[in-house]
Design an enzyme around this catalytic site. Structure first.
Site, PDB file in Angstrom:
ATOM      1  N   ASP A 190       0.939  -1.189   0.012  1.00  0.00           N
ATOM      2  CA  ASP A 190      -0.041  -0.111  -0.006  1.00  0.00           C
ATOM      3  C   ASP A 190       0.793   1.127  -0.040  1.00  0.00           C
ATOM      4  O   ASP A 190       2.068   1.423   0.497  1.00  0.00           O
ATOM      5  CB  ASP A 190      -0.877  -0.028   1.272  1.00  0.00           C
ATOM      6  CG  ASP A 190      -2.171  -0.677   1.111  1.00  0.00           C
ATOM      7  OD1 ASP A 190      -2.705  -0.805  -0.289  1.00  0.00           O
ATOM      8  OD2 ASP A 190      -2.565  -1.241   1.920  1.00  0.00           O
ATOM      9  N   GLU A 207      -4.126  16.365   7.090  1.00  0.00           N
ATOM     10  CA  GLU A 207      -4.019  17.409   5.993  1.00  0.00           C
ATOM     11  C   GLU A 207      -4.711  18.602   6.538  1.00  0.00           C
ATOM     12  O   GLU A 207      -4.207  19.585   6.038  1.00  0.00           O
ATOM     13  CB  GLU A 207      -4.784  16.738   4.786  1.00  0.00           C
ATOM     14  CG  GLU A 207      -4.083  15.491   4.178  1.00  0.00           C
ATOM     15  CD  GLU A 207      -4.470  13.917   4.982  1.00  0.00           C
ATOM     16  OE1 GLU A 207      -5.296  14.135   6.078  1.00  0.00           O
ATOM     17  OE2 GLU A 207      -4.104  13.126   4.613  1.00  0.00           O
ATOM     18  N   ALA A 217     -18.156  10.970   2.773  1.00  0.00           N
ATOM     19  CA  ALA A 217     -17.636  10.234   1.443  1.00  0.00           C
ATOM     20  C   ALA A 217     -18.618  10.602   0.570  1.00  0.00           C
ATOM     21  O   ALA A 217     -18.271  10.404  -0.971  1.00  0.00           O
ATOM     22  CB  ALA A 217     -17.660   8.693   1.954  1.00  0.00           C
ATOM     23  N   GLN A 218     -19.722  10.889   0.570  1.00  0.00           N
ATOM     24  CA  GLN A 218     -20.814  11.229  -0.464  1.00  0.00           C
ATOM     25  C   GLN A 218     -20.295  12.655  -1.081  1.00  0.00           C
ATOM     26  O   GLN A 218     -20.195  12.647  -2.510  1.00  0.00           O
ATOM     27  CB  GLN A 218     -22.191  11.292  -0.014  1.00  0.00           C
ATOM     28  CG  GLN A 218     -22.727   9.892   0.590  1.00  0.00           C
ATOM     29  CD  GLN A 218     -22.238   9.584   1.799  1.00  0.00           C
ATOM     30  OE1 GLN A 218     -21.746  10.693   2.597  1.00  0.00           O
ATOM     31  NE2 GLN A 218     -22.076   8.246   2.034  1.00  0.00           N
ATOM     32  N   SER A 265     -15.211  19.291   2.151  1.00  0.00           N
ATOM     33  CA  SER A 265     -15.769  20.018   3.533  1.00  0.00           C
ATOM     34  C   SER A 265     -15.579  21.466   3.377  1.00  0.00           C
ATOM     35  O   SER A 265     -14.884  21.866   2.439  1.00  0.00           O
ATOM     36  CB  SER A 265     -14.581  19.361   4.377  1.00  0.00           C
ATOM     37  OG  SER A 265     -13.288  19.796   4.283  1.00  0.00           O
ATOM     38  N   ASP A 297     -10.352  -5.763   1.755  1.00  0.00           N
ATOM     39  CA  ASP A 297      -9.065  -6.426   1.298  1.00  0.00           C
ATOM     40  C   ASP A 297      -9.022  -8.021   1.438  1.00  0.00           C
ATOM     41  O   ASP A 297      -8.121  -8.632   1.262  1.00  0.00           O
ATOM     42  CB  ASP A 297      -7.934  -5.766   2.318  1.00  0.00           C
ATOM     43  CG  ASP A 297      -7.475  -4.266   2.045  1.00  0.00           C
ATOM     44  OD1 ASP A 297      -7.504  -4.094   0.897  1.00  0.00           O
ATOM     45  OD2 ASP A 297      -7.083  -3.477   3.034  1.00  0.00           O
TER      46      ASP A 297
END
Length: 721
Positions: A339, A380, A408-409, A413, A561
């Site tokens: 990853d 972030e 997530a939709q 932000s 996963d």
């Protein structure tokens, strides 16, 4: 069984077990003392026959013991030509054959003992603990309220699928997934890490382990394992070696060693008619000694210890291998899936620059970027605010401003100010879609400039976050782009170069777009990358590699996963991950450090190299033993063979006994090497083979000549020899 009202639990008085990852010395006197009982228990023929090579030695020890007991009644052994053989010769051979078997048992017992010490600390976490089951959980509208009665049962009585309440200070009664709530959990008894971790419902950090302690808040846990089949139970069984099944390579090597032993049995039996001790008990004793010295006893004695020690090295690094097959497969891996986030990069992307669009004041862009991140708790978001402060931006929203959290939709932000202005930051496509809501438009010039800036950032390996604003009237505009940069971990390019030298291909897996993925892959030095990876794409990639003959290893922590982890030859699940991921993988990293996959491959290769090196050493030993025993056996019938006594051994009896003694004590000297493993150096298979032949092949030839000669120098002072 009792019924009680829900109330916050008080911390329980209980001693905290020492970390399971406690590292003991390689081989201490305490470990040897603890292993001694097991050394004698393993003399049971029902256990010995599982190791064909050592079983032959065991049979030889029994026969020579019987001969030694019978010799006083049938007369002492005498060589042809009237040379008297010491009466103690057969007894001495018998003693050293028994010691050979015992030393082999000791090696395995020490290896097992190292795991048993770790298992004992784990057992302290497996004690029965109270579990609280809601009586009417299915009827609850608000699981957090938990106003119903709780039924107290023992953790041993929990069934698969039960739901339990665990409050601050209580031990989690069994393995499960958090289905409501968030809490900090002390997992030091399992991982050895004293810092608490956060476990919460949903996402990839919902799995909890029985025996760990909730430090704060309260959670609902759905039990996902039956009593006796928990994570800790499996750890105990594995580190003790109780459930260690022989691996395919180990089985193949056992077959090879057994075949060699059968060949040597046939050869030795044909030598009896022309030996120097015909028709005497000494004949059988010497032939048994010859057989034991010629069969590969060294590797036969250490083979099991090497396998157990390989798994133990993983446990010391807080990695639980579900089988020895997984450890072996790690040594044969040819493709490594890693990853990007948290493995190749640090995972916390930081704002490195702001780029405003043409016509937009820089101050306006900086203020909007900081406004949109004031309520963003992610690393972030924090980095954007910090960078803004460094550039002199200090803004505070008024009390009537409304925070818009990331979802997530929307993939955005931001903040809705009191004057009706809305500020958003997010992915380019999401921001443009937001601006175009209710008939809004994005100027073609702005869209083209935005695309140019975003492409430049992506090509450089960064992630672009677009900042935009919309007035109360509905008119909106793009203000600029925030450059988030992934930082590649130091030293990784060099490690990937080492893997490449070993013939291992590295593949970076990321959800980033292809441009960003290509830039980071180039900076990190991986061989390939899989961009915008979905669970289906990961699974397809692994299958394609395997169809090409590659063995694949990968890490994962989420339910999505699980299919890829199950398909991979080596699937390393993170301990912080979901139960589905841990069930699908064949290894679990208790520290949840994805970079440890590289160390796992090195440990697997070290196991295979150690086994190959000691096999080479064991077979090479035979050359010196030929020159010691063959002249001793045939010198009476063929005097010319005395020329083969190049070591100048004192007598036939001392030559045979010296070889038998060396054959036994070399096992003791090699036990530390079997437990520690041959030092691994990244190189291709041809170079590794050449190095092993030079060190362990040549060493296996020279060492016995020196050892047998030194032992003979001591034996010659014993009367009769």
């Amino acid at each position: 069984m009792s019924t009680t009202q829900v109330k916050p639990a008080q911390p329980q008085e209980a001693s905290t077990p020492q970390p399971a990852s406690h590292r003991s010395k390689l081989m201490s006197w305490e470990q040897i003392r603890t292993a001694l009982p097991g050394m004698f228990k393993k003399l049971d023929p029902r256990l010995q026959w599982h190791n064909p090579v050592m079983f032959l030695v065991w049979i030889g020890a029994c026969l020579t013991s019987a001969i030694a007991a019978a010799e006083p009644f049938i007369g002492g052994p005498q060589a042809s030509g009237g040379t008297q053989v010491p009466v103690s010769f057969t007894a001495a051979v018998a003693i050293w054959l028994w010691l050979t078997v015992l030393f082999a048992n000791l090696a395995e017992s020490i290896a097992e003992g190292r795991g048993k010490a770790q298992a004992e600390t784990l057992r302290k976490t497996r004690t029965s603990t109270p579990a609280f089951i809601p009586e009417d959980y299915d009827q609850l509208q608000d699981p957090g309220a938990l106003t119903v009665q709780l039924r107290e049962v023992s953790s041993a009585d929990l069934k698969l699928g039960d739901t339990v309440v665990v409050s601050a200070g209580q031990l989690i009664p069994g393995d499960g997934d958090v289905i409501w709530g968030i809490a900090s959990v002390d997992e030091s008894a399992i991982t050895g890490e004293s810092a608490p971790v956060v476990r919460e419902a949903g996402g990839d950090r919902s799995a909890v382990t029985g025996g760990t302690r909730v430090l704060s808040d309260r959670i609902l846990v759905k039990i996902t394992s039956r009593p006796g089949e928990t994570f800790v139970d499996r750890m105990i069984a594995l580190v003790e070696g109780a459930s260690r099944a022989r691996t395919p390579n180990e089985i193949a090597l056992n077959i090879l060693l057994s075949s060699l032993s059968i060949v040597f049995v046939a050869v030795v039996l044909t030598l009896n008619p022309i030996a120097s001790y015909p028709a005497s008990p000494a004949s059988l004793t010497v032939l048994i000694a010859l057989l034991v010295c010629l069969i590969p006893t060294t590797i036969g004695a250490l083979l099991s210890a090497i396998g157990i020690a390989g798994m133990d090295r993983l446990v010391q690094r807080n990695v639980l291998a579900m089988s020895g097959r997984a450890v072996e497969a790690a040594g044969d891996v040819t493709t490594l899936l890693l990853d990007k986030t948290g493995t190749i990069t640090y995972g916390n992307r930081r704002a490195s620059a702001f780029a405003e669009l043409t016509g937009v004041r820089r101050e306006t862009m900086l203020q909007a970027a900081v406004y949109s991140s004031l309520a963003d708790p992610t690393p972030e978001g924090t980095s954007i605010v910090d960078l803004g402060h460094e550039l002199g931006v200090d803004v505070k929203p008024d009390a009537h401003s409304k925070v818009v959290p990331f979802s997530a939709q929307t993939r955005m932000s931001g903040l809705d100010l009191a004057d009706g202005t809305s500020i958003r930051k997010g992915a380019s496509s999401a921001i443009i879609a937001w601006l175009q809501e209710d008939g809004g438009q994005v100027a073609a010039v702005q869209a083209a400039e935005l695309d140019e800036i975003a492409t430049h950032i992506s090509v450089s390996g960064g992630t672009p976050l677009v900042v935009a604003s919309k007035q109360a009237s509905g008119r909106g505009e793009i203000l600029g782009v925030i450059h988030l940069k992934d930082i590649v971990k130091e030293g990784l390019p060099q490690r990937f170069e080492q893997l490449r030298a070993m013939g291992i291909r590295t593949v970076m897996v990321t959800g980033d777009n292809p441009l960003t993925a290509a830039a980071i892959a180039a900076e990190a030095g991986v061989d390939d990358y899989l961009a915008e990876a979905t669970p289906e794409q990961k699974l397809h990639y692994i299958r394609r590699e395997q169809e090409g003959g590659a063995l694949v290893a990968m890490t994962g922590d989420g339910t999505n996963d699980a299919p890829a982890l199950a398909q991979a030859d080596v699937g390393v699940a993170m301990n912080t991950g979901t139960s589905a991921a841990k069930e699908a993988g064949n290894m679990v990293d208790l520290d949840s450090d994805p970079t440890k996959l590289i160390d796992i491959v090195a440990i697997g290769k070290q196991l295979l190299i150690t086994r190959g090196a000691l096999t080479t050493f064991s077979i090479a030993n035979d050359i010196a033993k030929y020159f010691a025993i063959i002249p001793a056996i045939f010198v009476g019938a063929l005097p010319g063979l005395q020329a083969l006594n190049i070591m100048g051994l004192h007598s036939p009896a001392s030559a045979v006994l010296s070889a038998v003694i060396f054959n036994a004590i070399v096992i003791v000297f090699l036990v530390p090497l079997a437990l520690r493993g041959v030092k691994y150096r990244p190189m291709n298979a041809a170079k590794t083979l050449g190095r092993n032949i030079m060190i362990y092949g040549l060493g296996g030839i020279v060492t016995p000549f020196i050892g047998i000669w030194l032992i003979d120098q001591l034996i010659r002072f014993i009367p009769g020899f």
